[in-house]
Write an enzyme that holds these catalytic residues in place. Structure first.
Site, PDB file in Angstrom:
ATOM      1  N   THR A 199      54.769  -2.856  33.251  1.00  0.00           N
ATOM      2  CA  THR A 199      53.810  -1.699  32.809  1.00  0.00           C
ATOM      3  C   THR A 199      52.721  -1.867  33.497  1.00  0.00           C
ATOM      4  O   THR A 199      52.209  -3.018  34.240  1.00  0.00           O
ATOM      5  CB  THR A 199      53.564  -2.046  31.305  1.00  0.00           C
ATOM      6  OG1 THR A 199      54.577  -1.528  30.560  1.00  0.00           O
ATOM      7  CG2 THR A 199      52.239  -1.334  30.866  1.00  0.00           C
ATOM      8  N   THR A 231      49.832  -5.308  28.267  1.00  0.00           N
ATOM      9  CA  THR A 231      51.446  -5.385  28.893  1.00  0.00           C
ATOM     10  C   THR A 231      51.983  -6.563  28.021  1.00  0.00           C
ATOM     11  O   THR A 231      51.616  -7.754  27.916  1.00  0.00           O
ATOM     12  CB  THR A 231      51.425  -5.461  30.336  1.00  0.00           C
ATOM     13  OG1 THR A 231      52.898  -5.785  30.595  1.00  0.00           O
ATOM     14  CG2 THR A 231      50.503  -6.688  30.837  1.00  0.00           C
ATOM     15  N   GLY A 232      53.152  -6.190  27.616  1.00  0.00           N
ATOM     16  CA  GLY A 232      54.130  -7.568  27.054  1.00  0.00           C
ATOM     17  C   GLY A 232      55.152  -6.829  26.196  1.00  0.00           C
ATOM     18  O   GLY A 232      55.695  -5.767  26.375  1.00  0.00           O
ATOM     19  N   SER A 233      55.404  -7.808  25.344  1.00  0.00           N
ATOM     20  CA  SER A 233      56.802  -7.496  24.457  1.00  0.00           C
ATOM     21  C   SER A 233      56.172  -6.628  23.514  1.00  0.00           C
ATOM     22  O   SER A 233      55.368  -6.984  22.280  1.00  0.00           O
ATOM     23  CB  SER A 233      57.268  -8.735  23.688  1.00  0.00           C
ATOM     24  OG  SER A 233      56.028  -9.523  23.422  1.00  0.00           O
ATOM     25  N   GLY A 234      56.296  -5.210  23.710  1.00  0.00           N
ATOM     26  CA  GLY A 234      55.774  -4.119  22.935  1.00  0.00           C
ATOM     27  C   GLY A 234      55.932  -4.416  21.299  1.00  0.00           C
ATOM     28  O   GLY A 234      54.825  -3.994  20.425  1.00  0.00           O
ATOM     29  N   ARG A 253      63.742   4.207  21.540  1.00  0.00           N
ATOM     30  CA  ARG A 253      62.729   2.994  21.160  1.00  0.00           C
ATOM     31  C   ARG A 253      61.401   3.505  22.076  1.00  0.00           C
ATOM     32  O   ARG A 253      61.309   3.942  23.208  1.00  0.00           O
ATOM     33  CB  ARG A 253      63.256   1.825  21.802  1.00  0.00           C
ATOM     34  CG  ARG A 253      62.224   0.678  21.752  1.00  0.00           C
ATOM     35  CD  ARG A 253      61.530   0.386  22.864  1.00  0.00           C
ATOM     36  NE  ARG A 253      60.872  -0.951  22.720  1.00  0.00           N
ATOM     37  CZ  ARG A 253      59.784  -1.336  23.662  1.00  0.00           C
ATOM     38  NH1 ARG A 253      59.240  -0.441  24.691  1.00  0.00           N
ATOM     39  NH2 ARG A 253      58.990  -2.322  23.638  1.00  0.00           N
ATOM     40  N   ASP A 295      54.544  -0.409  22.487  1.00  0.00           N
ATOM     41  CA  ASP A 295      52.873  -0.465  22.262  1.00  0.00           C
ATOM     42  C   ASP A 295      52.225   0.396  23.029  1.00  0.00           C
ATOM     43  O   ASP A 295      51.060   0.916  22.618  1.00  0.00           O
ATOM     44  CB  ASP A 295      52.626  -1.705  22.371  1.00  0.00           C
ATOM     45  CG  ASP A 295      52.634  -2.307  23.787  1.00  0.00           C
ATOM     46  OD1 ASP A 295      53.737  -2.177  24.345  1.00  0.00           O
ATOM     47  OD2 ASP A 295      51.830  -3.303  24.208  1.00  0.00           O
TER      48      ASP A 295
HETATM   49  N1  ASP Z   1      54.554  -3.022  26.870  1.00  0.00           N
HETATM   50  C1  ASP Z   1      55.544  -2.694  27.146  1.00  0.00           C
HETATM   51  C2  ASP Z   1      56.619  -1.981  26.213  1.00  0.00           C
HETATM   52  O1  ASP Z   1      56.781  -2.545  25.386  1.00  0.00           O
HETATM   53  C3  ASP Z   1      56.531  -3.209  28.134  1.00  0.00           C
HETATM   54  C4  ASP Z   1      55.679  -3.796  29.422  1.00  0.00           C
HETATM   55  O2  ASP Z   1      54.536  -4.360  28.988  1.00  0.00           O
HETATM   56  O3  ASP Z   1      56.301  -3.808  30.523  1.00  0.00           O
HETATM   57  O4  ASP Z   1      57.146  -0.902  26.308  1.00  0.00           O
END
Ligand code: ASP
Length: 353
Positions: free
Chosen positions: A218, A270-273, A246, A249
């Site tokens: 992201t 950025t991370g596990s949404g 889906r 975040d």
């Molecule tokens: N946060 C993003 C999501 O969950 C993924 C990412 O940060 O790459 O969609």
């Protein structure tokens, strides 16, 4: 008072507060920008020197685009949009061109933008034809009575707002396609047909990291402009092999994206949404700064909290005095910062300054 009159008054107030803050601390930057291109398991051993250099050059291009806006007294909003659009166009990042694929073999794009000066916000989810999702989010904020639009309706709105539309194949990259095939094979899920009208395997492979990478690509930006206004923007393709429409975040205002002058902070995550949504990470960081925490302390505490329930990732935060903060619980995060008083710098691994 008319809305435009109210906004002019608020802007004037921020200008006065910004010049007072600057008079108090002349060393404080007039403007400041921070960006990210995703966090995750990003280790020196996992990137070749050419890949490492390609990411740093891409981050520098995004910083340059946003800095150019701020240096000519442009708005924080224009700056975060400019920086994010450069990364949306760059196939190295999981946003716009180069986005990850859904389990059905499509690119479905999410983005959000927020103006800290007046708390206006816009978001889009599940776009498939709009070249720059962040521009669509901005259009939602400025040209519709809504905050969030999804799916074909959101693309139609963006087209109507005059934003460039592309064939969905525009977003295809071989590296992300191979990432999808690997993820689906490992999960024992059926493989979708390869899109017909895309380049042959091997194309665009030059700087692609190996497929065993585990990272969130992201992109996002936060900025303070010379009139004291904060803004945040984030854009993503989401998670590889996502299903059933889906949404993560990123386009959820308060989870992956938030900005508030009143709270003194702008955030892009950025991370596990799925975890970042449950902790309303971006809004929570701003609550912490409103309560008196520095942006770094607020970011560190929030990442520790989201990590405690299993969330991986990172955030960038901008303060009202132009101090950027970076926090992550992963081994790396593509990132960078620039301001009116500090030369631009980019970094990848967690142990870099
Ligand atoms: N946060 C993003 C999501 O969950 C993924 C990412 O940060 O790459 O969609």
């Amino acid at each position: 008072m008319m809305r435009s009159g109210r906004i002019a008054l608020i802007t004037l107030c921020f200008s006065i507060v910004a010049s007072l803050a600057h008079a108090q601390d002349p060393a404080a930057p007039l403007w400041s920008l921070a960006i990210h291109g995703g966090a995750g398991v990003i280790e020196r051993a996992g990137l070749t020197p050419a890949q490492d250099a390609a990411y740093r050059a891409a981050l520098q291009r995004a910083l340059d685009a946003g800095s150019a806006v701020l240096a000519r007294d442009g708005s924080a909003l224009d700056a975060v949009q400019a920086a994010v659009q450069v990364m949306e166009d760059d196939p190295l990042f999981n946003a716009g061109r180069g986005a990850v694929f859904t389990a059905a073999g499509r690119n479905e794009l999410d983005a959000a933008v927020m103006n800290g000066a007046d708390l206006t916000a816009g978001a889009v989810a599940g776009l498939t034809t709009t070249r720059h999702p962040v521009a669509a989010a901005r259009a939602v904020m400025e040209q519709s009575p809504h905050v969030m639009l999804i799916g074909p309706g959101a693309d139609a709105f963006a087209a109507q707002a005059g934003l460039e539309q592309v064939d969905p194949a525009f977003f295809f990259t071989e590296r992300r396609w191979q990432g999808l095939i690997k993820a689906l094979t490992e999960a024992g899920l059926p493989l979708p047909a390869r899109p017909a009208d895309v380049s042959t395997p091997g194309a665009q492979a030059a700087v692609a990291p190996p497929l065993n990478e585990r990272k969130f690509g992201t992109v996002g930006a936060v900025a303070l402009d010379s009139r004291g206004r904060l803004a945040a923007a984030t854009s993503t393709g989401g998670m590889t092999a996502k299903r059933w429409g889906r949404v993560g975040d990123v386009p959820i205002i308060g989870a992956g994206t938030y900005a508030s002058n009143a709270d003194g902070c702008a955030v892009s995550a950025t991370g596990s949404g799925e975890y970042f949504i449950r902790f309303t990470v971006a809004r929570d960081i701003c609550r912490r700064t409103a309560d008196g925490a520095t942006v770094q302390a607020a970011a560190d505490a929030e990442i520790a909290d989201v990590g405690s329930i299993g969330g991986d990732g990172g955030v960038i935060v901008m303060s009202l005095t132009g101090t950027p903060a970076f926090a992550m619980n992963t081994s790396g995060m593509y990132r960078g910062a620039a301001s009116s008083t500090a030369a631009a710098r980019v970094a990848i691994y967690a142990d870099e300054p």
